[in-house]
Design a protein around this motif. Structure first.
Motif, PDB file in Angstrom:
ATOM      1  N   ALA A 278      52.253 -14.771-181.456  1.00 48.27           N
ATOM      2  CA  ALA A 278      52.650 -15.822-182.392  1.00 48.27           C
ATOM      3  C   ALA A 278      53.339 -15.238-183.616  1.00 48.27           C
ATOM      4  N   VAL A 279      52.849 -14.106-184.097  1.00 51.10           N
ATOM      5  CA  VAL A 279      53.457 -13.449-185.256  1.00 51.10           C
ATOM      6  C   VAL A 279      54.864 -12.967-184.930  1.00 51.10           C
ATOM      7  N   ARG A 280      55.046 -12.428-183.727  1.00 49.31           N
ATOM      8  CA  ARG A 280      56.382 -11.983-183.322  1.00 49.31           C
ATOM      9  C   ARG A 280      57.352 -13.166-183.251  1.00 49.31           C
ATOM     10  N   GLN A 281      56.869 -14.310-182.793  1.00 51.64           N
ATOM     11  CA  GLN A 281      57.721 -15.496-182.758  1.00 51.64           C
ATOM     12  C   GLN A 281      58.098 -15.943-184.166  1.00 51.64           C
ATOM     13  N   LEU A 282      57.114 -15.948-185.056  1.00 54.80           N
ATOM     14  CA  LEU A 282      57.389 -16.303-186.454  1.00 54.80           C
ATOM     15  C   LEU A 282      58.400 -15.347-187.065  1.00 54.80           C
ATOM     16  N   ALA A 283      58.252 -14.050-186.783  1.00 57.73           N
ATOM     17  CA  ALA A 283      59.159 -13.040-187.329  1.00 57.73           C
ATOM     18  C   ALA A 283      60.576 -13.244-186.824  1.00 57.73           C
TER      19      ALA A 283
ATOM     20  N   LEU B 219      54.060 -19.490-193.684  1.00 58.56           N
ATOM     21  CA  LEU B 219      53.716 -18.448-192.717  1.00 58.56           C
ATOM     22  C   LEU B 219      54.941 -17.623-192.328  1.00 58.56           C
ATOM     23  N   GLU B 220      56.070 -18.283-192.101  1.00 54.61           N
ATOM     24  CA  GLU B 220      57.297 -17.553-191.776  1.00 54.61           C
ATOM     25  C   GLU B 220      57.675 -16.612-192.907  1.00 54.61           C
ATOM     26  N   ARG B 221      57.546 -17.096-194.108  1.00 55.13           N
ATOM     27  CA  ARG B 221      57.894 -16.268-195.272  1.00 55.13           C
ATOM     28  C   ARG B 221      56.974 -15.055-195.369  1.00 55.13           C
ATOM     29  N   ALA B 222      55.676 -15.272-195.138  1.00 54.60           N
ATOM     30  CA  ALA B 222      54.723 -14.165-195.200  1.00 54.60           C
ATOM     31  C   ALA B 222      55.048 -13.113-194.154  1.00 54.60           C
ATOM     32  N   VAL B 223      55.302 -13.548-192.933  1.00 52.85           N
ATOM     33  CA  VAL B 223      55.601 -12.589-191.862  1.00 52.85           C
ATOM     34  C   VAL B 223      56.887 -11.838-192.169  1.00 52.85           C
ATOM     35  N   PHE B 224      57.904 -12.546-192.642  1.00 57.61           N
ATOM     36  CA  PHE B 224      59.179 -11.888-192.957  1.00 57.61           C
ATOM     37  C   PHE B 224      58.981 -10.834-194.048  1.00 57.61           C
ATOM     38  N   VAL B 225      58.277 -11.187-195.102  1.00 53.11           N
ATOM     39  CA  VAL B 225      58.074 -10.256-196.220  1.00 53.11           C
ATOM     40  C   VAL B 225      57.291  -9.031-195.762  1.00 53.11           C
ATOM     41  N   LEU B 226      56.198  -9.249-195.052  1.00 52.17           N
ATOM     42  CA  LEU B 226      55.356  -8.133-194.645  1.00 52.17           C
ATOM     43  C   LEU B 226      56.065  -7.216-193.653  1.00 52.17           C
ATOM     44  N   ARG B 227      56.861  -7.807-192.767  1.00 53.52           N
ATOM     45  CA  ARG B 227      57.531  -7.002-191.742  1.00 53.52           C
ATOM     46  C   ARG B 227      58.812  -6.368-192.272  1.00 53.52           C
ATOM     47  N   GLU B 228      59.701  -7.178-192.850  1.00 58.96           N
ATOM     48  CA  GLU B 228      61.033  -6.694-193.212  1.00 58.96           C
ATOM     49  C   GLU B 228      61.046  -5.892-194.509  1.00 58.96           C
ATOM     50  N   ALA B 229      60.240  -6.299-195.475  1.00 61.41           N
ATOM     51  CA  ALA B 229      60.249  -5.603-196.760  1.00 61.41           C
ATOM     52  C   ALA B 229      59.292  -4.424-196.800  1.00 61.41           C
ATOM     53  N   PHE B 230      58.130  -4.560-196.138  1.00 61.58           N
ATOM     54  CA  PHE B 230      57.106  -3.535-196.274  1.00 61.58           C
ATOM     55  C   PHE B 230      56.772  -2.834-194.968  1.00 61.58           C
ATOM     56  N   GLY B 231      57.372  -3.253-193.870  1.00 63.71           N
ATOM     57  CA  GLY B 231      57.264  -2.521-192.621  1.00 63.71           C
ATOM     58  C   GLY B 231      55.898  -2.509-191.968  1.00 63.71           C
ATOM     59  N   PHE B 232      55.072  -3.517-192.217  1.00 61.57           N
ATOM     60  CA  PHE B 232      53.767  -3.558-191.573  1.00 61.57           C
ATOM     61  C   PHE B 232      53.933  -3.816-190.074  1.00 61.57           C
ATOM     62  N   PRO B 233      53.140  -3.156-189.235  1.00 61.28           N
ATOM     63  CA  PRO B 233      53.185  -3.423-187.789  1.00 61.28           C
ATOM     64  C   PRO B 233      52.769  -4.863-187.498  1.00 61.28           C
ATOM     65  N   TYR B 234      53.284  -5.392-186.391  1.00 59.94           N
ATOM     66  CA  TYR B 234      52.944  -6.765-186.023  1.00 59.94           C
ATOM     67  C   TYR B 234      51.443  -6.953-185.866  1.00 59.94           C
ATOM     68  N   ALA B 235      50.766  -5.963-185.298  1.00 63.31           N
ATOM     69  CA  ALA B 235      49.319  -6.079-185.089  1.00 63.31           C
ATOM     70  C   ALA B 235      48.586  -6.228-186.424  1.00 63.31           C
ATOM     71  N   ASP B 236      49.024  -5.474-187.441  1.00 66.77           N
ATOM     72  CA  ASP B 236      48.392  -5.575-188.757  1.00 66.77           C
ATOM     73  C   ASP B 236      48.656  -6.937-189.396  1.00 66.77           C
ATOM     74  N   ILE B 237      49.890  -7.424-189.244  1.00 62.29           N
ATOM     75  CA  ILE B 237      50.226  -8.731-189.813  1.00 62.29           C
ATOM     76  C   ILE B 237      49.405  -9.824-189.139  1.00 62.29           C
ATOM     77  N   ALA B 238      49.247  -9.708-187.820  1.00 62.38           N
ATOM     78  CA  ALA B 238      48.438 -10.688-187.082  1.00 62.38           C
ATOM     79  C   ALA B 238      47.009 -10.721-187.610  1.00 62.38           C
TER      80      ALA B 238
END
Length: 293
Positions: free
Chosen positions: A151-156, A123-142
């Motif tokens: 929870a997603v922001r904490q994981l990020a 899960l940490e890896r997924a959040v990092f990839v989606l946020r840092e590499a592809f710039g998805f908003p936290y709401a979309d990742i959630a």
């Protein structure tokens, strides 16, 4: 939506899906399998209510990659010697003309970062990839992960801190890396130890990934003297009989060494302050299949 249109939509997003899956898994074949599974789900789904195909497809791909990553970790397989990600051919100059975007993409797929990502939870890896590499908003990742946004922001945050602590801080200068790569290759091929030592940082590291299936150091080599002598010794055992190609691998210049038409190894360098800080060598034949010419 016709089948042809569904195919066109999927193919338009395939590079992003493959990019997500590879960063999640560090393995080209596994990433391609995940993307193929995503296509099967997309082609068989009711797409009438899909308003944002990119987000929908990334969600499917991410969840499939998380499942695959959990399966890999559950197997608990041991690996002989140091592990490196499977080399992944990139061309960010063509796909990301913006320099800043290109730098972010290159950093997120670099060998050094992917090694650190291996120690994150799926899960940490997924959040990092989606946020840092592809710039998805936290709401979309959630929404993609069926998690609350806090929870997603904490994981990020946890993943970002871990990556920052674990990855080396090397400069990302393609021109300098290409120049040093060419000089490094020439000195190594000629068995020029003095020339190599002039290029290597005193505390340079050489990480060789063979998986026990080819000749390579089973431990990380540290210091310019050890790395230089190893490379000179390797050259004397036949490197001069091989051909080489320059490629962009994992966001940076790299050398593919060929024995005939068969990939033998990939060399890539990390550079800082005008010196080579790390040498990555992938010789595991299973990780070179996608580079066959």
């Amino acid at each position: 939506m016709t089948t042809e249109t569904a195919t066109d939509v999927f193919e338009a997003h395939r590079p992003v899906l493959l990019g997500v899956a590879y960063r999640m898994l560090g393995r080209v074949a596994d990433a391609e399998d995940v993307v193929q599974d995503a296509w099967l789900r997309w082609s068989g789904a009711d797409r009438a209510d899909v308003r944002e195909p990119r987000g929908y497809l990334v969600r499917i791909t991410t969840r499939l990659a998380i499942d695959r990553l959990r399966q890999i970790k559950a197997r608990g397989e041991t690996y002989v010697g140091p592990w490196l990600p499977e080399p992944y051919v990139t061309d960010f100059a063509a796909t990301a003309p913006d320099t800043a975007e290109r730098a972010v993409l290159a950093d997120s797929v670099s060998l050094a970062v992917l090694v650190v990502l291996e120690s994150l939870s799926p899960l940490e890896r997924a959040v990092f990839v989606l946020r840092e590499a592809f710039g998805f908003p936290y709401a979309d990742i959630a929404a993609m992960l069926d998690r609350g946004e806090p929870a997603v922001r904490q994981l990020a945050g946890r993943a970002r801190r871990h990556v920052e602590e674990g990855r080396p801080r090397y400069e990302v200068d393609p021109a300098q890396r290409r120049d040093l790569t060419e000089r490094f290759l020439a000195a190594a091929a000629e068995g020029d130890l003095e020339g190599l030592l002039a290029l290597l940082a005193p505390d340079v590291r050489l990480v060789g990934d063979s998986g026990g299936k080819a000749r390579a150091p089973l431990r990380v080599l540290e210091s310019a003297d050890k790395v230089g002598r190893f490379l000179v010794g390797a050259a004397r055992k036949g490197l001069q009989d091989f051909s080489v190609r320059f490629l962009e691998i994992n966001g940076g210049p790299a050398v593919l060494v060929l024995s005939g038409d068969k990939p033998d190894s990939v060399f890539q360098l990390d550079v800082a302050a005008g010196r080579i800080q790390a040498v990555y060598v992938v010789r595991n034949p299973d990780k070179l299949r996608s580079l066959a010419v």
